[in-house]
Write a protein that holds these residues in place. Structure first.
Motif, PDB file in Angstrom:
ATOM      1  N   PHE A  80      27.944 -49.174  -6.918  1.00 57.67           N
ATOM      2  CA  PHE A  80      27.491 -50.394  -7.569  1.00 57.67           C
ATOM      3  C   PHE A  80      27.318 -50.234  -9.077  1.00 57.67           C
ATOM      4  O   PHE A  80      27.731 -51.111  -9.849  1.00 57.67           O
ATOM      5  CB  PHE A  80      26.172 -50.854  -6.936  1.00 57.67           C
ATOM      6  CG  PHE A  80      25.602 -52.090  -7.565  1.00 57.67           C
ATOM      7  CD1 PHE A  80      26.167 -53.328  -7.317  1.00 57.67           C
ATOM      8  CD2 PHE A  80      24.505 -52.013  -8.411  1.00 57.67           C
ATOM      9  CE1 PHE A  80      25.646 -54.472  -7.899  1.00 57.67           C
ATOM     10  CE2 PHE A  80      23.983 -53.144  -8.996  1.00 57.67           C
ATOM     11  CZ  PHE A  80      24.553 -54.384  -8.735  1.00 57.67           C
ATOM     12  N   VAL A  81      26.692 -49.145  -9.500  1.00 59.36           N
ATOM     13  CA  VAL A  81      26.384 -48.984 -10.925  1.00 59.36           C
ATOM     14  C   VAL A  81      27.643 -49.026 -11.797  1.00 59.36           C
ATOM     15  O   VAL A  81      27.683 -49.762 -12.794  1.00 59.36           O
ATOM     16  CB  VAL A  81      25.583 -47.685 -11.161  1.00 59.36           C
ATOM     17  CG1 VAL A  81      25.463 -47.382 -12.651  1.00 59.36           C
ATOM     18  CG2 VAL A  81      24.192 -47.802 -10.541  1.00 59.36           C
ATOM     19  N   PRO A  82      28.715 -48.259 -11.478  1.00 58.76           N
ATOM     20  CA  PRO A  82      29.918 -48.356 -12.319  1.00 58.76           C
ATOM     21  C   PRO A  82      30.553 -49.747 -12.303  1.00 58.76           C
ATOM     22  O   PRO A  82      31.154 -50.159 -13.302  1.00 58.76           O
ATOM     23  CB  PRO A  82      30.861 -47.315 -11.700  1.00 58.76           C
ATOM     24  CG  PRO A  82      29.968 -46.375 -10.972  1.00 58.76           C
ATOM     25  CD  PRO A  82      28.855 -47.215 -10.453  1.00 58.76           C
ATOM     26  N   ARG A  83      30.429 -50.459 -11.188  1.00 53.40           N
ATOM     27  CA  ARG A  83      31.011 -51.800 -11.130  1.00 53.40           C
ATOM     28  C   ARG A  83      30.157 -52.805 -11.893  1.00 53.40           C
ATOM     29  O   ARG A  83      30.676 -53.772 -12.456  1.00 53.40           O
ATOM     30  CB  ARG A  83      31.172 -52.243  -9.680  1.00 53.40           C
ATOM     31  CG  ARG A  83      32.260 -51.485  -8.939  1.00 53.40           C
ATOM     32  CD  ARG A  83      32.397 -51.939  -7.492  1.00 53.40           C
ATOM     33  NE  ARG A  83      33.548 -51.271  -6.888  1.00 53.40           N
ATOM     34  CZ  ARG A  83      34.797 -51.716  -6.976  1.00 53.40           C
ATOM     35  NH1 ARG A  83      35.040 -52.835  -7.637  1.00 53.40           N
ATOM     36  NH2 ARG A  83      35.793 -51.060  -6.427  1.00 53.40           N
ATOM     37  N   TYR A  84      28.847 -52.612 -11.909  1.00 56.23           N
ATOM     38  CA  TYR A  84      27.948 -53.559 -12.569  1.00 56.23           C
ATOM     39  C   TYR A  84      27.922 -53.347 -14.080  1.00 56.23           C
ATOM     40  O   TYR A  84      27.965 -54.301 -14.854  1.00 56.23           O
ATOM     41  CB  TYR A  84      26.543 -53.410 -11.988  1.00 56.23           C
ATOM     42  CG  TYR A  84      25.560 -54.454 -12.444  1.00 56.23           C
ATOM     43  CD1 TYR A  84      25.619 -55.754 -11.952  1.00 56.23           C
ATOM     44  CD2 TYR A  84      24.553 -54.148 -13.366  1.00 56.23           C
ATOM     45  CE1 TYR A  84      24.710 -56.709 -12.362  1.00 56.23           C
ATOM     46  CE2 TYR A  84      23.651 -55.094 -13.783  1.00 56.23           C
ATOM     47  CZ  TYR A  84      23.727 -56.374 -13.276  1.00 56.23           C
ATOM     48  OH  TYR A  84      22.829 -57.332 -13.692  1.00 56.23           O
ATOM     49  N   TYR A  85      27.835 -52.089 -14.503  1.00 59.85           N
ATOM     50  CA  TYR A  85      27.720 -51.783 -15.931  1.00 59.85           C
ATOM     51  C   TYR A  85      29.019 -51.268 -16.544  1.00 59.85           C
ATOM     52  O   TYR A  85      29.188 -51.334 -17.761  1.00 59.85           O
ATOM     53  CB  TYR A  85      26.639 -50.723 -16.148  1.00 59.85           C
ATOM     54  CG  TYR A  85      25.227 -51.229 -16.009  1.00 59.85           C
ATOM     55  CD1 TYR A  85      24.726 -52.211 -16.858  1.00 59.85           C
ATOM     56  CD2 TYR A  85      24.374 -50.716 -15.051  1.00 59.85           C
ATOM     57  CE1 TYR A  85      23.429 -52.667 -16.749  1.00 59.85           C
ATOM     58  CE2 TYR A  85      23.064 -51.163 -14.922  1.00 59.85           C
ATOM     59  CZ  TYR A  85      22.600 -52.136 -15.776  1.00 59.85           C
ATOM     60  OH  TYR A  85      21.305 -52.583 -15.660  1.00 59.85           O
ATOM     61  N   GLY A  86      29.905 -50.713 -15.719  1.00 57.44           N
ATOM     62  CA  GLY A  86      31.097 -50.059 -16.227  1.00 57.44           C
ATOM     63  C   GLY A  86      31.053 -48.571 -15.928  1.00 57.44           C
ATOM     64  O   GLY A  86      29.973 -47.986 -15.757  1.00 57.44           O
ATOM     65  N   SER A  87      32.214 -47.950 -15.886  1.00 57.76           N
ATOM     66  CA  SER A  87      32.298 -46.541 -15.496  1.00 57.76           C
ATOM     67  C   SER A  87      31.564 -45.616 -16.469  1.00 57.76           C
ATOM     68  O   SER A  87      31.134 -44.526 -16.091  1.00 57.76           O
ATOM     69  CB  SER A  87      33.774 -46.120 -15.407  1.00 57.76           C
ATOM     70  OG  SER A  87      34.426 -46.328 -16.660  1.00 57.76           O
ATOM     71  N   GLU A  88      31.409 -46.042 -17.724  1.00 54.41           N
ATOM     72  CA  GLU A  88      30.727 -45.187 -18.700  1.00 54.41           C
ATOM     73  C   GLU A  88      29.223 -45.067 -18.421  1.00 54.41           C
ATOM     74  O   GLU A  88      28.533 -44.242 -19.032  1.00 54.41           O
ATOM     75  CB  GLU A  88      30.946 -45.711 -20.118  1.00 54.41           C
ATOM     76  CG  GLU A  88      30.317 -47.060 -20.423  1.00 54.41           C
ATOM     77  CD  GLU A  88      31.193 -48.241 -20.026  1.00 54.41           C
ATOM     78  OE1 GLU A  88      30.895 -49.367 -20.460  1.00 54.41           O
ATOM     79  OE2 GLU A  88      32.176 -48.023 -19.292  1.00 54.41           O
ATOM     80  N   PHE A  89      28.699 -45.899 -17.500  1.00 49.37           N
ATOM     81  CA  PHE A  89      27.266 -45.862 -17.183  1.00 49.37           C
ATOM     82  C   PHE A  89      26.963 -45.025 -15.944  1.00 49.37           C
ATOM     83  O   PHE A  89      25.880 -45.151 -15.378  1.00 49.37           O
ATOM     84  CB  PHE A  89      26.732 -47.280 -16.994  1.00 49.37           C
ATOM     85  CG  PHE A  89      26.303 -47.939 -18.274  1.00 49.37           C
ATOM     86  CD1 PHE A  89      24.984 -47.919 -18.679  1.00 49.37           C
ATOM     87  CD2 PHE A  89      27.246 -48.564 -19.084  1.00 49.37           C
ATOM     88  CE1 PHE A  89      24.598 -48.517 -19.861  1.00 49.37           C
ATOM     89  CE2 PHE A  89      26.866 -49.177 -20.259  1.00 49.37           C
ATOM     90  CZ  PHE A  89      25.539 -49.152 -20.666  1.00 49.37           C
ATOM     91  N   GLU A  90      27.873 -44.161 -15.539  1.00 50.94           N
ATOM     92  CA  GLU A  90      27.592 -43.301 -14.391  1.00 50.94           C
ATOM     93  C   GLU A  90      26.354 -42.426 -14.583  1.00 50.94           C
ATOM     94  O   GLU A  90      25.653 -42.121 -13.607  1.00 50.94           O
ATOM     95  CB  GLU A  90      28.816 -42.442 -14.070  1.00 50.94           C
ATOM     96  CG  GLU A  90      29.924 -43.226 -13.382  1.00 50.94           C
ATOM     97  CD  GLU A  90      31.006 -42.317 -12.831  1.00 50.94           C
ATOM     98  OE1 GLU A  90      30.834 -41.084 -12.918  1.00 50.94           O
ATOM     99  OE2 GLU A  90      32.011 -42.844 -12.325  1.00 50.94           O
ATOM    100  N   PRO A  91      26.008 -41.987 -15.812  1.00 54.28           N
ATOM    101  CA  PRO A  91      24.751 -41.229 -15.985  1.00 54.28           C
ATOM    102  C   PRO A  91      23.498 -42.022 -15.628  1.00 54.28           C
ATOM    103  O   PRO A  91      22.416 -41.435 -15.524  1.00 54.28           O
ATOM    104  CB  PRO A  91      24.766 -40.864 -17.480  1.00 54.28           C
ATOM    105  CG  PRO A  91      26.203 -40.849 -17.855  1.00 54.28           C
ATOM    106  CD  PRO A  91      26.831 -41.947 -17.047  1.00 54.28           C
TER     107      PRO A  91
END
Length: 246
Positions: A80-91
């Motif tokens: 969910f996080v990469p889809r919601y914020y973008g792949s650069e937000f994996e941290p």
């Protein structure tokens, strides 16, 4: 403190984790606002038994709902996080997972806060909240310089978890018990069973179906699991008990 010890990007990741974690407070906030008026009337009539019953039921349902939602977010966070914020937000994923237990703790504190607030004894509420805030501050001072955003998440989570504990002390000082009908065994069975099902399903099918379908399917599977647990451990025992009395 994060700005002093980490980069702007790290601060952004942590803020993103906070936003997602705070989604869990929507229902508890509504419960808190509704309960103040009801609890005020009961305090005015000195109905301590009704206050304890109201507070414990609200605490139980808030704990159950928020825990189940937190499990769902934890299971889906990697997708969910990469889809919601973008792949650069994996941290953002790591601090989010660390924040979830504390977010549940803060949610559980909200019904207790509303009932104590309705009593009007602000001194005890200020002491309990101040103790939790002090603990949060000290943990941030100790953990952020060493662990960055993960340290901030741990400190915040522990501070949030301490809030219902301190306010439980305050509630007992005021004269009611918000844990009188929490039913920890039933709550634990429901949450552990649901978590086991969701984790098992995710591990079993994450490579077999597209991520989008996984994101849609997990809430559906979780709802079925919760329903099955409710029938097995709540409705059937009540039906058997009623039949036995008849």
């Amino acid at each position: 403190m994060l700005q002093a010890y980490t980069t702007e990007a790290q601060v952004g990741y942590y803020k993103a984790a906070l936003v997602l974690a705070e989604f869990l407070w929507l229902a508890p906030k509504a419960v808190q606002s509704v309960m103040i008026q009801s609890a005020s009337e009961l305090w005015h009539r000195d109905r301590i038994d009704r206050i304890t019953n109201l507070a414990s039921k609200a605490t139980r349902y808030t704990l159950l709902l928020t825990t189940l939602l937190a499990i769902g977010i934890a299971v889906l966070s990697a997708e969910f996080v990469p889809r919601y914020y973008g792949s650069e937000f994996e941290p953002t994923i790591a601090p989010l997972l660390l924040l979830l237990p504390g977010t549940v703790g803060f949610a559980v504190a909200r019904p207790i806060l509303s009932v104590s607030h309705a009593r009007g004894d602000m001194r005890i509420m200020i002491l309990a909240t101040g103790a939790a805030a002090t603990m949060n501050l000290l943990l941030n001072v100790a953990l952020i310089p060493r662990f960055g955003i993960e340290g901030a998440a741990i400190a915040t989570s522990l501070g949030y978890i301490s809030l219902p504990l301190f306010h439980l002390w305050g509630a007992k000082r005021i004269g009611y018990n918000p844990l009188g009908d929490v039913r920890p065994v039933a709550v634990a069975i429901t949450t552990v069973g649901t978590a086991a099902v969701l984790v098992g399903v995710t591990l079993g099918i994450e490579y077999a179906i597209p991520p989008t379908l996984l994101t849609i399917g997990i809430p559906f599977v979780g709802s079925l699991s919760i329903g099955a647990t409710l029938v097995a451990f709540v409705l059937i025992p009540r039906w058997v008990s009623s039949s036995t009395r008849l």
